[in-house]
Design a protein around this motif. Structure first.
Motif, PDB file in Angstrom:
ATOM      1  N   PHE A 100      -3.526  28.084  -1.442  1.00  0.00           N
ATOM      2  CA  PHE A 100      -3.201  26.782  -1.569  1.00  0.00           C
ATOM      3  C   PHE A 100      -2.053  26.427  -2.832  1.00  0.00           C
ATOM      4  CE2 PHE A 100      -6.790  26.486   1.487  1.00  0.00           C
ATOM      5  CZ  PHE A 100      -6.402  25.601   2.058  1.00  0.00           C
ATOM      6  N   GLU A 101      -1.673  27.724  -3.320  1.00  0.00           N
ATOM      7  CA  GLU A 101      -0.785  27.773  -4.411  1.00  0.00           C
ATOM      8  C   GLU A 101       0.422  26.551  -4.484  1.00  0.00           C
ATOM      9  OE1 GLU A 101       1.937  31.250  -4.658  1.00  0.00           O
ATOM     10  OE2 GLU A 101       0.034  31.772  -3.652  1.00  0.00           O
ATOM     11  N   LYS A 102       0.875  26.245  -3.335  1.00  0.00           N
ATOM     12  CA  LYS A 102       1.976  25.225  -3.369  1.00  0.00           C
ATOM     13  C   LYS A 102       1.262  23.815  -2.874  1.00  0.00           C
ATOM     14  CE  LYS A 102       5.372  28.066  -3.724  1.00  0.00           C
ATOM     15  NZ  LYS A 102       6.335  27.890  -4.705  1.00  0.00           N
ATOM     16  N   MET A 103       0.086  23.665  -2.466  1.00  0.00           N
ATOM     17  CA  MET A 103      -0.333  22.394  -2.338  1.00  0.00           C
ATOM     18  C   MET A 103      -1.170  21.873  -3.550  1.00  0.00           C
ATOM     19  SD  MET A 103      -1.766  22.621   1.545  1.00  0.00           S
ATOM     20  CE  MET A 103      -2.725  20.982   1.477  1.00  0.00           C
ATOM     21  N   ASP A 104      -0.235  21.716  -4.798  1.00  0.00           N
ATOM     22  CA  ASP A 104      -0.619  21.447  -5.946  1.00  0.00           C
ATOM     23  C   ASP A 104      -0.246  20.224  -6.691  1.00  0.00           C
ATOM     24  OD1 ASP A 104       2.096  21.856  -6.068  1.00  0.00           O
ATOM     25  OD2 ASP A 104       1.924  23.206  -7.743  1.00  0.00           O
ATOM     26  N   ARG A 105      -0.453  19.087  -5.907  1.00  0.00           N
ATOM     27  CA  ARG A 105       0.005  17.721  -6.142  1.00  0.00           C
ATOM     28  C   ARG A 105      -1.060  16.828  -6.354  1.00  0.00           C
ATOM     29  NH1 ARG A 105       3.024  14.612  -2.930  1.00  0.00           N
ATOM     30  NH2 ARG A 105       2.420  15.373  -0.826  1.00  0.00           N
ATOM     31  N   ILE A 106      -0.861  15.991  -7.678  1.00  0.00           N
ATOM     32  CA  ILE A 106      -1.817  14.914  -7.776  1.00  0.00           C
ATOM     33  C   ILE A 106      -1.273  13.983  -7.037  1.00  0.00           C
ATOM     34  CG2 ILE A 106      -2.977  13.287  -9.503  1.00  0.00           C
ATOM     35  CD1 ILE A 106      -2.485  15.883 -11.505  1.00  0.00           C
ATOM     36  N   LEU A 107      -2.037  13.496  -5.854  1.00  0.00           N
ATOM     37  CA  LEU A 107      -1.506  12.330  -5.035  1.00  0.00           C
ATOM     38  C   LEU A 107      -1.380  11.061  -5.402  1.00  0.00           C
ATOM     39  CD1 LEU A 107      -2.970  13.966  -1.742  1.00  0.00           C
ATOM     40  CD2 LEU A 107      -0.385  14.353  -2.560  1.00  0.00           C
ATOM     41  N   GLU A 108      -2.330  10.825  -6.271  1.00  0.00           N
ATOM     42  CA  GLU A 108      -2.655   9.488  -6.769  1.00  0.00           C
ATOM     43  C   GLU A 108      -3.744   9.242  -7.888  1.00  0.00           C
ATOM     44  OE1 GLU A 108      -4.112   4.914  -5.109  1.00  0.00           O
ATOM     45  OE2 GLU A 108      -4.599   6.838  -3.882  1.00  0.00           O
ATOM     46  N   ILE A 109      -3.733   8.835  -8.902  1.00  0.00           N
ATOM     47  CA  ILE A 109      -4.504   8.296  -9.989  1.00  0.00           C
ATOM     48  C   ILE A 109      -4.696   6.934  -9.957  1.00  0.00           C
ATOM     49  CG2 ILE A 109      -5.476   8.388 -12.104  1.00  0.00           C
ATOM     50  CD1 ILE A 109      -3.678  11.175 -12.753  1.00  0.00           C
ATOM     51  N   ASP A 110      -5.890   6.297  -9.377  1.00  0.00           N
ATOM     52  CA  ASP A 110      -6.333   4.893  -9.126  1.00  0.00           C
ATOM     53  C   ASP A 110      -6.935   4.396 -10.427  1.00  0.00           C
ATOM     54  OD1 ASP A 110      -7.266   2.493  -8.527  1.00  0.00           O
ATOM     55  OD2 ASP A 110      -7.701   2.940  -6.397  1.00  0.00           O
ATOM     56  N   GLU A 111      -6.369   3.952 -11.369  1.00  0.00           N
ATOM     57  CA  GLU A 111      -7.085   3.409 -12.509  1.00  0.00           C
ATOM     58  C   GLU A 111      -8.113   2.353 -12.339  1.00  0.00           C
ATOM     59  OE1 GLU A 111      -4.654   3.221 -15.988  1.00  0.00           O
ATOM     60  OE2 GLU A 111      -2.826   4.092 -15.071  1.00  0.00           O
ATOM     61  N   GLU A 112      -7.575   1.436 -11.398  1.00  0.00           N
ATOM     62  CA  GLU A 112      -8.564   0.188 -11.362  1.00  0.00           C
ATOM     63  C   GLU A 112      -9.776   0.641 -10.725  1.00  0.00           C
ATOM     64  OE1 GLU A 112      -8.147  -3.902  -8.738  1.00  0.00           O
ATOM     65  OE2 GLU A 112      -6.387  -2.891  -9.483  1.00  0.00           O
ATOM     66  N   ASN A 113      -9.809   1.653  -9.798  1.00  0.00           N
ATOM     67  CA  ASN A 113     -11.178   2.141  -9.113  1.00  0.00           C
ATOM     68  C   ASN A 113     -11.709   3.536  -9.555  1.00  0.00           C
ATOM     69  OD1 ASN A 113     -11.680   0.276  -6.845  1.00  0.00           O
ATOM     70  ND2 ASN A 113      -9.702   0.761  -6.292  1.00  0.00           N
ATOM     71  N   ALA A 114     -10.936   3.855 -10.642  1.00  0.00           N
ATOM     72  CA  ALA A 114     -11.169   5.269 -11.357  1.00  0.00           C
ATOM     73  C   ALA A 114     -11.590   6.402 -10.259  1.00  0.00           C
ATOM     74  CB  ALA A 114     -12.344   4.865 -12.254  1.00  0.00           C
ATOM     75  N   VAL A 115     -10.363   6.798  -9.591  1.00  0.00           N
ATOM     76  CA  VAL A 115     -10.473   7.817  -8.799  1.00  0.00           C
ATOM     77  C   VAL A 115      -9.158   8.545  -8.532  1.00  0.00           C
ATOM     78  CG1 VAL A 115     -12.327   6.908  -7.083  1.00  0.00           C
ATOM     79  CG2 VAL A 115      -9.863   6.624  -6.481  1.00  0.00           C
ATOM     80  N   ALA A 116      -9.388   9.882  -8.365  1.00  0.00           N
ATOM     81  CA  ALA A 116      -8.007  10.527  -8.271  1.00  0.00           C
ATOM     82  C   ALA A 116      -8.036  11.307  -6.746  1.00  0.00           C
ATOM     83  CB  ALA A 116      -8.004  11.680  -9.318  1.00  0.00           C
ATOM     84  N   ARG A 117      -6.813  11.348  -6.337  1.00  0.00           N
ATOM     85  CA  ARG A 117      -6.605  11.993  -4.933  1.00  0.00           C
ATOM     86  C   ARG A 117      -5.692  13.240  -5.116  1.00  0.00           C
ATOM     87  NH1 ARG A 117      -4.105  10.534  -0.731  1.00  0.00           N
ATOM     88  NH2 ARG A 117      -2.748   9.060  -1.725  1.00  0.00           N
ATOM     89  N   VAL A 118      -6.310  14.425  -4.931  1.00  0.00           N
ATOM     90  CA  VAL A 118      -5.301  15.555  -5.233  1.00  0.00           C
ATOM     91  C   VAL A 118      -5.447  16.424  -3.883  1.00  0.00           C
ATOM     92  CG1 VAL A 118      -6.174  15.449  -7.563  1.00  0.00           C
ATOM     93  CG2 VAL A 118      -7.342  16.855  -5.966  1.00  0.00           C
ATOM     94  N   GLN A 119      -4.350  17.499  -4.048  1.00  0.00           N
ATOM     95  CA  GLN A 119      -4.288  18.532  -3.154  1.00  0.00           C
ATOM     96  C   GLN A 119      -5.203  19.819  -3.708  1.00  0.00           C
ATOM     97  OE1 GLN A 119      -0.089  19.182  -2.709  1.00  0.00           O
ATOM     98  NE2 GLN A 119      -0.253  18.391  -0.657  1.00  0.00           N
ATOM     99  N   PRO A 120      -5.700  20.784  -2.860  1.00  0.00           N
ATOM    100  CA  PRO A 120      -6.806  21.695  -3.228  1.00  0.00           C
ATOM    101  C   PRO A 120      -6.191  22.639  -4.441  1.00  0.00           C
ATOM    102  CG  PRO A 120      -6.073  22.048  -1.172  1.00  0.00           C
ATOM    103  CD  PRO A 120      -5.456  20.812  -1.381  1.00  0.00           C
ATOM    104  N   GLY A 121      -4.931  22.909  -4.407  1.00  0.00           N
ATOM    105  CA  GLY A 121      -4.258  23.742  -5.504  1.00  0.00           C
ATOM    106  C   GLY A 121      -3.802  23.035  -6.848  1.00  0.00           C
ATOM    107  N   VAL A 122      -4.361  21.961  -7.084  1.00  0.00           N
ATOM    108  CA  VAL A 122      -4.324  21.294  -8.369  1.00  0.00           C
ATOM    109  C   VAL A 122      -5.122  22.155  -9.290  1.00  0.00           C
ATOM    110  CG1 VAL A 122      -4.673  19.180  -9.912  1.00  0.00           C
ATOM    111  CG2 VAL A 122      -3.490  18.985  -7.419  1.00  0.00           C
ATOM    112  N   VAL A 123      -4.563  22.385 -10.638  1.00  0.00           N
ATOM    113  CA  VAL A 123      -5.118  23.227 -11.536  1.00  0.00           C
ATOM    114  C   VAL A 123      -6.084  22.177 -12.244  1.00  0.00           C
ATOM    115  CG1 VAL A 123      -4.775  24.334 -13.724  1.00  0.00           C
ATOM    116  CG2 VAL A 123      -3.394  25.140 -11.797  1.00  0.00           C
ATOM    117  N   THR A 124      -7.141  22.507 -12.560  1.00  0.00           N
ATOM    118  CA  THR A 124      -8.386  21.613 -13.055  1.00  0.00           C
ATOM    119  C   THR A 124      -7.961  20.715 -14.601  1.00  0.00           C
ATOM    120  OG1 THR A 124      -9.980  22.926 -11.979  1.00  0.00           O
ATOM    121  CG2 THR A 124     -10.712  21.293 -13.675  1.00  0.00           C
TER     122      THR A 124
END
Length: 467
Positions: A100-124
């Motif tokens: 999953f090294e190429k699926m490494d995008r942070i798709l969204e950081i929703d500050e209002e709801n305090a959630v993040a949507r990420v692909q599995p290859g995102v480094v912690t």
């Protein structure tokens, strides 16, 4: 324990490789010897060659890979950064390894709801940096946080020093997109703090070690970033006093954000590795961090220091952020530092209930002495998670036999006190044979039943957890 069972290797026929190339893309399907070798091992140093490596870039490509492989009876093994210690990302039966090294995008950081949507290859660490710029916080922090990935963290339900206060990865996973055996994408969870509709399938998938499906999108809960932190370094002359100190800190109503220990061998290994200024003559070192509002911190850190001193420790409070960071960098250097003490590192991550630590820790240390082995103990003592490391040559048959017996005693000790054979590394292949020690036959049967629902043919990350 140290020998891998004879396994059936499944090679991918050329016509299936061509189908994968057509559907996924020529450059995303690798099958030359060097590529296969590069993806054949993880932190266990055990090597198992895949027949083909596929590097998808989208959820749809993952879906196609799983669908094609399952129809053709080809095993599929998901892989994040390959930083695991139990062989969870090893292609036990060959087949297709999905990186999953190429699926490494942070798709969204929703500050209002305090959630993040990420692909599995995102480094912690990358996610942590991005959310902290916005005053938010993603607490899970495995030792490999600068290179491990969120998908791997979810698969292993990763922990780390901060989980003593903030909890492990499962406390932050709100939604999952998972490709299952049929090639379908199932969506589990909701981006809400409350949801009690139906079975909690998300929790079943977390910690499943990639044996039920392949994660393609993950929604994570975020919390406000703590305003400040303070760190105490406490030096003890005996291990039992450390266990009592941990109990006393929690009894005092203090919830440290991290509470870590190192024994003498660990301290000296770190000093040889990085020269951090730790006391080489200390028997045991305890690092305690508290975080929160600056005014409350001053009182808490003084109380922590007082408790340590009452239990016989010599105490220093880090006066600057740089001093504190130096101490935590030393702690995070432990794994590579300890690896230099022997050709082979057998790293077990057992867990004890905190109340038993004063009684259990001396017994743990004695196991290494009894078998005349170099044993290094350190870990997340605040939540009872102890890393017992046997450093051996791996070349002496008698030494291997003694180590096998010692490891079994380590697990028996943890289970004797109601603990676990693993707190964060998972079972994978290296601990699979010990599952029957921890679970009754009926309990393992239920797990196998869950596996068969998600993976009827046993092709999704096969050979793991003894299932």
């Amino acid at each position: 324990m140290f020998e891998i069972e004879q396994r059936e290797i499944i090679n991918v026929p050329e016509n299936i490789k061509n189908i994968l190339r057509k559907e996924i893309g020529e450059y995303k399907v690798l099958d030359d010897d060097m590529d296969r070798l590069l993806y054949s091992y993880d932190a266990t140093r055990i090597k198992m060659l895949p027949s083909v490596v596929v590097i998808p870039e989208t959820e749809e490509e993952v879906r196609k890979v799983v669908s094609i492989c399952y129809q053709e009876g080809i095993p599929v093994t998901p892989r994040g950064a390959g930083s695991g210690y139990t062989g969870g990302a090893l292609p036990v039966k060959g087949g297709v390894l999905v990186s999953f090294e190429k699926m490494d995008r942070i798709l969204e950081i929703d500050e209002e709801n305090a959630v993040a949507r990420v692909q599995p290859g995102v480094v912690t660490y990358k996610l942590q940096q991005e959310v902290e710029k916005r005053g938010l916080f993603y607490p899970p922090d495995p030792a490999s946080y600068k290179f491990c990935t969120i998908g791997g963290n979810v698969a292993e339900n990763a922990g780390g020093p901060r989980c003593v206060k903030y909890g492990v990865t499962r406390e932050y996973v709100m939604e999952l997109n998972t490709v299952i055996y049929s090639g379908e994408i199932i969506h589990t969870g909701r981006p809400t703090l409350k949801d009690v509709a139906g079975y909690d399938i998300t929790r079943v998938l977390i910690g499943s070690e990639g044996t039920l499906g392949l994660f393609t999108e993950i929604t994570l809960k975020l919390i406000p970033k703590p305003k400040a932190s303070k760190t105490v370094k406490a030096i003890f002359s005996d291990i039992a006093s450390v266990g009592k100190t941990v109990k006393d800190i929690f009894k005092a109503g203090i919830s440290p954000s991290a509470l870590e220990f190192m024994d003498k061998l660990a301290i000296n290994a770190v000093e040889d590795f990085g020269h951090f200024g730790l006391p080489r003559d200390a028997e045991v070192l305890l690092l305690i961090e508290v975080d929160g509002h600056p005014k409350a911190l001053e009182e808490e850190i003084v109380e922590v220091a007082r408790i340590c001193e009452l239990n016989g420790a010599s105490v220093e409070i880090a006066q600057t952020d740089r001093e504190a960071e130096n101490l935590w960098t030393a702690r995070r250097s432990l794994s590579p530092a300890v690896s230099k003490l022997g050709r082979v590192k057998i790293n077990e991550d057992i867990v004890f209930p905190r109340s038993y630590l004063p009684e259990a820790l001396p017994q743990l240390r004695d196991i290494g002495k009894r078998y005349n082995l170099k044993m290094v103990n350190f870990g997340h003592i605040g939540d009872g998670n102890v890393h017992a490391n046997f450093m051996i040559s791996g070349l002496d048959p008698d030494e291997l036999k003694r180590t096998e017996k010692a490891v079994e005693e380590v697990f028996d000790l943890a289970l004797k006190y109601g603990g676990s054979i693993t707190g964060e590394h998972g079972v994978g292949i290296t601990k699979a044979s010990f599952m029957k020690k921890m679970f009754k036959p009926k309990e393992i049967e239920i797990m196998r039943g869950i596996k068969s629902v998600f993976d009827p043919e046993g092709l999704i990350n096969p050979g793991k957890m003894g299932l």
